[in-house]
Design an enzyme around this catalytic site. Structure first.
Site, PDB file in Angstrom:
ATOM      1  N   ILE A 126      87.371  82.891  43.679  1.00 24.43           N
ATOM      2  CA  ILE A 126      86.613  83.259  42.474  1.00 24.43           C
ATOM      3  C   ILE A 126      86.907  82.275  41.352  1.00 24.43           C
ATOM      4  O   ILE A 126      86.694  82.564  40.186  1.00 24.43           O
ATOM      5  CB  ILE A 126      86.964  84.684  42.014  1.00 24.43           C
ATOM      6  N   ASP A 127      87.419  81.104  41.753  1.00 21.85           N
ATOM      7  CA  ASP A 127      87.806  80.114  40.733  1.00 21.85           C
ATOM      8  C   ASP A 127      86.654  79.728  39.803  1.00 21.85           C
ATOM      9  O   ASP A 127      86.859  79.520  38.605  1.00 21.85           O
ATOM     10  CB  ASP A 127      88.379  78.859  41.417  1.00 21.85           C
ATOM     11  N   ASP A 291      72.707  84.514  54.489  1.00 24.91           N
ATOM     12  CA  ASP A 291      72.596  85.930  54.830  1.00 24.91           C
ATOM     13  C   ASP A 291      71.566  86.205  55.932  1.00 24.91           C
ATOM     14  O   ASP A 291      71.393  87.352  56.335  1.00 24.91           O
ATOM     15  CB  ASP A 291      72.257  86.757  53.576  1.00 24.91           C
ATOM     16  N   ARG A 383      76.459  99.405  54.181  1.00 29.47           N
ATOM     17  CA  ARG A 383      76.696  98.804  52.863  1.00 29.47           C
ATOM     18  C   ARG A 383      75.431  98.150  52.313  1.00 29.47           C
ATOM     19  O   ARG A 383      75.236  98.109  51.104  1.00 29.47           O
ATOM     20  CB  ARG A 383      77.800  97.723  52.952  1.00 29.47           C
TER      21      ARG A 383
HETATM   22  C1  UD1 Z   1      76.430  86.186  47.279  1.00 25.30           C
HETATM   23  C2  UD1 Z   1      75.840  87.305  48.095  1.00 25.30           C
HETATM   24  C3  UD1 Z   1      76.116  87.081  49.584  1.00 25.30           C
HETATM   25  C4  UD1 Z   1      75.619  85.708  50.023  1.00 25.30           C
HETATM   26  C5  UD1 Z   1      76.169  84.626  49.105  1.00 25.30           C
HETATM   27  C6  UD1 Z   1      75.598  83.228  49.395  1.00 25.30           C
HETATM   28  C7  UD1 Z   1      75.928  89.200  46.590  1.00 25.30           C
HETATM   29  C8  UD1 Z   1      76.508  90.516  46.248  1.00 25.30           C
HETATM   30  N1  UD1 Z   1      76.419  88.576  47.658  1.00 25.30           N
HETATM   31  O1  UD1 Z   1      77.846  86.242  47.441  1.00 25.30           O
HETATM   32  O2  UD1 Z   1      75.444  88.106  50.325  1.00 25.30           O
HETATM   33  O3  UD1 Z   1      76.063  85.447  51.348  1.00 25.30           O
HETATM   34  O4  UD1 Z   1      75.873  84.938  47.720  1.00 25.30           O
HETATM   35  O5  UD1 Z   1      74.208  83.260  49.334  1.00 25.30           O
HETATM   36  O6  UD1 Z   1      74.995  88.737  45.952  1.00 25.30           O
HETATM   37  N2  UD1 Z   1      82.880  79.827  45.902  1.00 25.30           N
HETATM   38  C9  UD1 Z   1      83.940  79.145  45.354  1.00 25.30           C
HETATM   39  N3  UD1 Z   1      84.441  79.576  44.155  1.00 25.30           N
HETATM   40  C10 UD1 Z   1      83.920  80.651  43.488  1.00 25.30           C
HETATM   41  C11 UD1 Z   1      82.835  81.337  44.064  1.00 25.30           C
HETATM   42  C12 UD1 Z   1      82.334  80.905  45.279  1.00 25.30           C
HETATM   43  O7  UD1 Z   1      84.447  78.189  45.918  1.00 25.30           O
HETATM   44  O8  UD1 Z   1      84.411  80.991  42.396  1.00 25.30           O
HETATM   45  C13 UD1 Z   1      82.339  79.389  47.226  1.00 25.30           C
HETATM   46  C14 UD1 Z   1      82.538  80.458  48.287  1.00 25.30           C
HETATM   47  O9  UD1 Z   1      83.788  80.349  48.895  1.00 25.30           O
HETATM   48  C15 UD1 Z   1      81.412  80.174  49.250  1.00 25.30           C
HETATM   49  C16 UD1 Z   1      80.305  79.648  48.348  1.00 25.30           C
HETATM   50  O10 UD1 Z   1      80.937  79.272  47.122  1.00 25.30           O
HETATM   51  O11 UD1 Z   1      81.769  79.186  50.175  1.00 25.30           O
HETATM   52  C17 UD1 Z   1      79.178  80.629  48.081  1.00 25.30           C
HETATM   53  O12 UD1 Z   1      79.676  81.769  47.418  1.00 25.30           O
HETATM   54  P1  UD1 Z   1      78.828  82.568  46.344  1.00 25.30           P
HETATM   55  O13 UD1 Z   1      77.499  81.939  46.151  1.00 25.30           O
HETATM   56  O14 UD1 Z   1      79.680  82.799  45.145  1.00 25.30           O
HETATM   57  O15 UD1 Z   1      78.622  83.938  47.061  1.00 25.30           O
HETATM   58  P2  UD1 Z   1      78.809  85.409  46.485  1.00 25.30           P
HETATM   59  O16 UD1 Z   1      78.269  85.478  45.090  1.00 25.30           O
HETATM   60  O17 UD1 Z   1      80.177  85.877  46.737  1.00 25.30           O
END
Ligand code: UD1
Length: 404
Positions: A126-127, A291, A383
């Site tokens: 979540i960085d 997804d 879910r």
């Molecule tokens: C959302 C969706 C999920 C979908 C994903 C990608 C929701 C509730 N969930 O998840 O169903 O699979 O988008 O389309 O909407 N990352 C980082 N740092 C961060 C955040 C993300 O490195 O702070 C990386 C993650 O590890 C991953 C990528 O970014 O590899 C995508 O993540 P992200 O787009 O944030 O997905 P979510 O919002 O968690």
């Protein structure tokens, strides 16, 4: 333990009404926390476990939130927020609970949230969320399994560049910046349709957001947002939006030989012969959605020829491969790519839903497999899919939910 029992081999026909999308509705529910003077009323909210979970999270914050799953309505009175702390027992169930951090920071100047859980499809840091909050002037502390953010002086608009277009980080930053002082410019944001939905909803609440759905979003902070009533996914809206939002999926289905007709009421999908193998590579929107990767792989297992599935978004999203192989699929994993060689038929057996979308893939495999397929761990499916069994039965599938 509850399971789905599927007898494969039936042709599916008929009409099905699509429910609101989980990933669109969850951030909108988090955004209701920003509503100060009036109550928020959301219609057409899908009856999902994740919606129930986020409603519980809101209640634990001392907000009055009530979800009527039969009527698909959610009422949130966030005029008062009693607590800014979200506990582990709820956050661990669903990673999207972390989306309350942006609104809490904006409304209360502080938030304390347990480190998130969710689907086991990668480490999912979540960085980027935290960098965004820090750029807006918040102080972040991590310890004892919690993240604490505080901005006693309030948040201040700034320029933020995301290293990766994270969906969740974009949403959290949009919500926090909506009430920050001055202008925030967010570069390289996610461009998924749910970002546009959230921005539209925030604008109805009084926010000033421009550029959602493009590669730069500008947010002019407003001192106060109010609760709003909205159709999260009204009939016509959902149906019109579908073909546009599903462009990469539709393109790949057509390439696989499926006939797709798009009209104002929705999309007609037809296929009278074996599908042809295609290659897919997941990417942020408007690329092929991660997804839909597992469901597409289920289709490739019985397609004509060999298709490559490359997953670039999450590093551990191939857990469904072993389950599909148990049904007779021919799949080889090579790093981030799975090579799927089509077989004549799958055979029913006991499998499990290893995560939410993988669960949908197992159901699809079961629908075409010979004999009986039993899908376990279906809490994952609950879910994110509103009445999947009912919808499939309506189309002629032989599928039932049993508790044994
Ligand atoms: C959302 C969706 C999920 C979908 C994903 C990608 C929701 C509730 N969930 O998840 O169903 O699979 O988008 O389309 O909407 N990352 C980082 N740092 C961060 C955040 C993300 O490195 O702070 C990386 C993650 O590890 C991953 C990528 O970014 O590899 C995508 O993540 P992200 O787009 O944030 O997905 P979510 O919002 O968690």
């Amino acid at each position: 333990m509850e399971k789905l029992i599927i007898h494969g081999g039936r042709r599916l026909e008929g009409r099905v009404k699509i429910s609101g999308a989980k990933n669109a509705v969850l951030p909108i529910i988090a955004a209701t926390l920003l509503g100060q003077d009036t109550v928020s009323l959301l219609d057409e909210v899908p009856a999902l476990e994740d919606v129930t979970t986020i409603t519980e999270v809101l209640n634990r914050l001392g907000v009055e939130a009530a979800f009527d799953a039969e009527k698909h309505q959610l009422r949130v009175d966030a005029r008062r927020i009693g607590s800014c702390e979200a506990p582990y027992d709820l956050v661990r169930k669903m990673r999207a609970s972390f989306l309350i951090m942006g609104p809490l920071l904006a409304r209360c100047g502080k938030a304390k949230i347990s480190l998130p859980g969710g689907c086991a499809i990668g480490t999912r840091p979540i960085d980027l969320h935290l960098k965004g909050f820090e750029a807006l002037g918040a102080k972040i502390e991590i310890g004892h399994g919690f993240i604490e953010a505080s901005a006693p002086e309030g948040l201040k608009g700034t320029r933020i560049y995301l290293d990766f277009p994270s969906v969740g980080a974009t949403e959290n930053i949009l919500m926090a910046a909506s009430m920050a002082e001055g202008q925030t410019i967010l570069e390289n944001p996610a461009q998924e349709p749910e970002i546009v939905d959230l921005a539209n909803y925030l604008n109805v609440m009084g926010a000033k957001i421009r550029g959602a759905g493009t590669n730069v979003i500008k947010i002019d902070g407003a001192p106060k947002l109010v609760g709003a009533a909205a159709m999260t996914q009204g009939d016509i809206y959902v149906e019109n939006a579908i073909s546009e939002h599903l462009k990469p999926v539709i393109a790949k289905l057509k390439e696989a030989g499926v006939t797709i007709e798009e009209d104002v009421d929705g999309i007609r999908v037809r296929c009278d012969k074996k599908t042809k193998a295609v290659d897919i590579k997941t990417m942020p929107y408007p690329g092929f959605p991660t997804d839909m990767q597992a469901q597409f792989m289920a289709m490739l297992t019985i397609s004509e020829g060999t298709g490559c599935v490359t997953e670039t978004v999450f590093e551990n999203r191939f857990m469904h491969v072993d389950e599909l192989k148990r049904m007779g699929a021919n799949i080889r994993i090579d790093g981030r790519t799975s090579v799927v060689e089509g077989v004549d038929k799958l055979t029913g057996c006991q499998v499990k839903a290893t995560d939410l979308r993988a669960g949908a893939a197992m159901v699809l495999a079961g629908l075409v497999a010979e004999g009986e397929t039993q899908v376990g761990y279906i809490h994952h499916i609950d879910r994110g899919y509103d009445d999947l069994v009912g919808k499939l039965v309506g189309l002629g599938a032989d599928i039932q939910r049993v508790d044994r």
